[in-house]
Design a protein around this motif. Structure first.
Motif, PDB file in Angstrom:
ATOM      1  N   TYR A   3      82.336  52.428  71.726  1.00  0.00           N
ATOM      2  CA  TYR A   3      82.455  53.143  72.640  1.00  0.00           C
ATOM      3  C   TYR A   3      83.307  52.405  73.823  1.00  0.00           C
ATOM      4  O   TYR A   3      84.254  53.200  74.335  1.00  0.00           O
ATOM      5  CB  TYR A   3      80.961  52.937  73.290  1.00  0.00           C
ATOM      6  CG  TYR A   3      80.239  54.221  73.103  1.00  0.00           C
ATOM      7  CD1 TYR A   3      80.637  55.237  72.264  1.00  0.00           C
ATOM      8  CD2 TYR A   3      78.840  54.251  73.665  1.00  0.00           C
ATOM      9  CE1 TYR A   3      79.917  56.334  71.960  1.00  0.00           C
ATOM     10  CE2 TYR A   3      78.306  55.730  73.504  1.00  0.00           C
ATOM     11  CZ  TYR A   3      78.530  56.718  72.617  1.00  0.00           C
ATOM     12  OH  TYR A   3      77.859  57.645  72.368  1.00  0.00           O
ATOM     13  N   ASP A  71      77.219  63.114  70.506  1.00  0.00           N
ATOM     14  CA  ASP A  71      76.738  64.150  69.536  1.00  0.00           C
ATOM     15  C   ASP A  71      75.332  64.540  69.595  1.00  0.00           C
ATOM     16  O   ASP A  71      75.245  65.750  69.515  1.00  0.00           O
ATOM     17  CB  ASP A  71      76.794  63.461  67.925  1.00  0.00           C
ATOM     18  CG  ASP A  71      75.912  61.884  67.869  1.00  0.00           C
ATOM     19  OD1 ASP A  71      76.306  61.067  68.777  1.00  0.00           O
ATOM     20  OD2 ASP A  71      75.239  61.835  66.876  1.00  0.00           O
ATOM     21  N   GLY A  72      74.503  63.774  70.196  1.00  0.00           N
ATOM     22  CA  GLY A  72      73.138  64.203  70.357  1.00  0.00           C
ATOM     23  C   GLY A  72      73.168  65.194  71.658  1.00  0.00           C
ATOM     24  O   GLY A  72      72.517  66.260  71.583  1.00  0.00           O
ATOM     25  N   LEU A  97      82.063  61.662  71.471  1.00  0.00           N
ATOM     26  CA  LEU A  97      81.839  60.517  70.850  1.00  0.00           C
ATOM     27  C   LEU A  97      80.824  60.515  69.983  1.00  0.00           C
ATOM     28  O   LEU A  97      79.658  60.572  70.234  1.00  0.00           O
ATOM     29  CB  LEU A  97      81.777  59.412  72.026  1.00  0.00           C
ATOM     30  CG  LEU A  97      82.815  59.532  72.998  1.00  0.00           C
ATOM     31  CD1 LEU A  97      82.437  58.288  74.084  1.00  0.00           C
ATOM     32  CD2 LEU A  97      84.344  59.359  72.584  1.00  0.00           C
ATOM     33  N   ASN A  99      78.598  58.838  67.230  1.00  0.00           N
ATOM     34  CA  ASN A  99      78.179  57.757  66.728  1.00  0.00           C
ATOM     35  C   ASN A  99      77.118  57.835  65.702  1.00  0.00           C
ATOM     36  O   ASN A  99      76.142  57.067  65.007  1.00  0.00           O
ATOM     37  CB  ASN A  99      77.661  56.721  67.708  1.00  0.00           C
ATOM     38  CG  ASN A  99      76.835  57.242  68.616  1.00  0.00           C
ATOM     39  OD1 ASN A  99      76.334  58.447  68.409  1.00  0.00           O
ATOM     40  ND2 ASN A  99      76.383  56.432  69.661  1.00  0.00           N
ATOM     41  N   VAL A 101      74.081  58.708  66.199  1.00  0.00           N
ATOM     42  CA  VAL A 101      72.858  58.425  66.629  1.00  0.00           C
ATOM     43  C   VAL A 101      72.524  58.869  68.138  1.00  0.00           C
ATOM     44  O   VAL A 101      73.413  59.104  68.938  1.00  0.00           O
ATOM     45  CB  VAL A 101      72.608  56.986  66.651  1.00  0.00           C
ATOM     46  CG1 VAL A 101      72.348  56.402  64.962  1.00  0.00           C
ATOM     47  CG2 VAL A 101      73.371  56.011  67.284  1.00  0.00           C
ATOM     48  N   TYR A 102      71.294  58.633  68.481  1.00  0.00           N
ATOM     49  CA  TYR A 102      70.974  58.731  69.846  1.00  0.00           C
ATOM     50  C   TYR A 102      71.038  57.280  70.256  1.00  0.00           C
ATOM     51  O   TYR A 102      69.849  56.547  70.497  1.00  0.00           O
ATOM     52  CB  TYR A 102      69.478  59.323  70.104  1.00  0.00           C
ATOM     53  CG  TYR A 102      69.598  60.756  69.700  1.00  0.00           C
ATOM     54  CD1 TYR A 102      69.915  61.793  70.355  1.00  0.00           C
ATOM     55  CD2 TYR A 102      68.713  60.865  68.487  1.00  0.00           C
ATOM     56  CE1 TYR A 102      69.949  63.107  70.081  1.00  0.00           C
ATOM     57  CE2 TYR A 102      68.706  62.085  67.967  1.00  0.00           C
ATOM     58  CZ  TYR A 102      69.120  63.357  68.687  1.00  0.00           C
ATOM     59  OH  TYR A 102      69.182  64.769  68.384  1.00  0.00           O
ATOM     60  N   ALA A 103      72.083  56.627  70.569  1.00  0.00           N
ATOM     61  CA  ALA A 103      72.315  55.151  70.985  1.00  0.00           C
ATOM     62  C   ALA A 103      71.528  54.996  72.169  1.00  0.00           C
ATOM     63  O   ALA A 103      70.692  53.919  72.250  1.00  0.00           O
ATOM     64  CB  ALA A 103      73.630  54.740  71.082  1.00  0.00           C
TER      65      ALA A 103
END
Ligand SMILES: Cc1ncc(C[n+]2csc(CCOP(=O)(O)OP(=O)(O)O)c2C)c(N)n1
Ligand SMILES: [Mg+2]
Length: 186
Positions: A3, A71-72, A97, A99, A101-103
């Motif tokens: 990020y 993405d989430g 962006l 990734n 995942v739900y970072a």
């Protein structure tokens, strides 16, 4: 790319463009890397950055508007893609962006490893759709989208999942974020 690298590359290319940041880490990183009056930070409401960005783009046709989301977030509000595609604002750059995942909430997996978000954007009538994995390609595509009219979608694959480092929170409250942003849109 992580990020920090991606958001540094994007924000270094900006002058007066309006940026609508999704909630969670993306707002926090953008605030930390380059806070600007022209940044709107969506505090809390996941999925809404794309709808807000579309509304701003439609109402400020002389300004370039950038949606910066994850993405989430996009998966939560997929309807924003065909809505933008049907309205065709020529001043909107939609950056995801991705990734996978739900970072922000602990790296729970999304489904963007198997669902091609860029293909959904194409079906939704975005006119300039690109997927990038390197910093050099990211820079080239952002420059292109900023210099050219159209409805752009840029999927940025983030291979380095967020290390759980300390990252500051947005210190402006929602009212301040709104006022600052509105003052920058004139
Ligand atoms: C409606 C709603 N559901 C859940 C959350 C909790 N939440 C905040 S950020 C986030 C993850 C967002 O995922 P993504 O857009 O991929 O961004 P990342 O966290 O990977 O940076 C979640 C689940 C929320 N804020 N709002
Ligand atoms: Mg994510």
């Amino acid at each position: 790319m992580n990020y920090r690298e991606a958001i540094t590359t994007i924000t270094e290319l900006l002058d007066d463009q309006l940026v609508v940041c999704a909630n969670g880490l993306i707002s926090r990183e953008t605030f930390t890397i380059r806070d600007r009056l022209e940044n709107f930070y969506m505090i809390g409401s996941m999925g809404m950055a794309s709808s807000i960005g579309l509304g701003v783009a439609l109402n400020k046709p002389s300004k370039k508007v950038i949606i910066l989301e994850g993405d989430g977030n996009l998966l939560m509000n997929l309807g924003s893609l065909p809505m933008a595609g049907s309205l065709q604002p020529g001043n909107l750059l939609h950056i995801v962006l991705d990734n996978e995942v739900y970072a922000s909430t602990g790296n729970q997996p999304t489904i963007s490893n198997v669902v091609k978000l860029e293909e959904i954007a194409k079906s939704a009538r975005y006119t300039n759709v690109k997927k990038v994995t390197t910093n050099e390609d990211l820079k080239r595509e952002v420059v292109y989208a900023l210099e050219n009219d159209g409805l752009s979608f840029l999927l940025v694959k983030i291979a380095d999942k967020e290390e759980q480092r300390e990252i500051g929170r947005v210190t402006h409250n929602p009212e301040q974020i709104k006022e600052r942003f509105m003052s920058a849109t004139d």
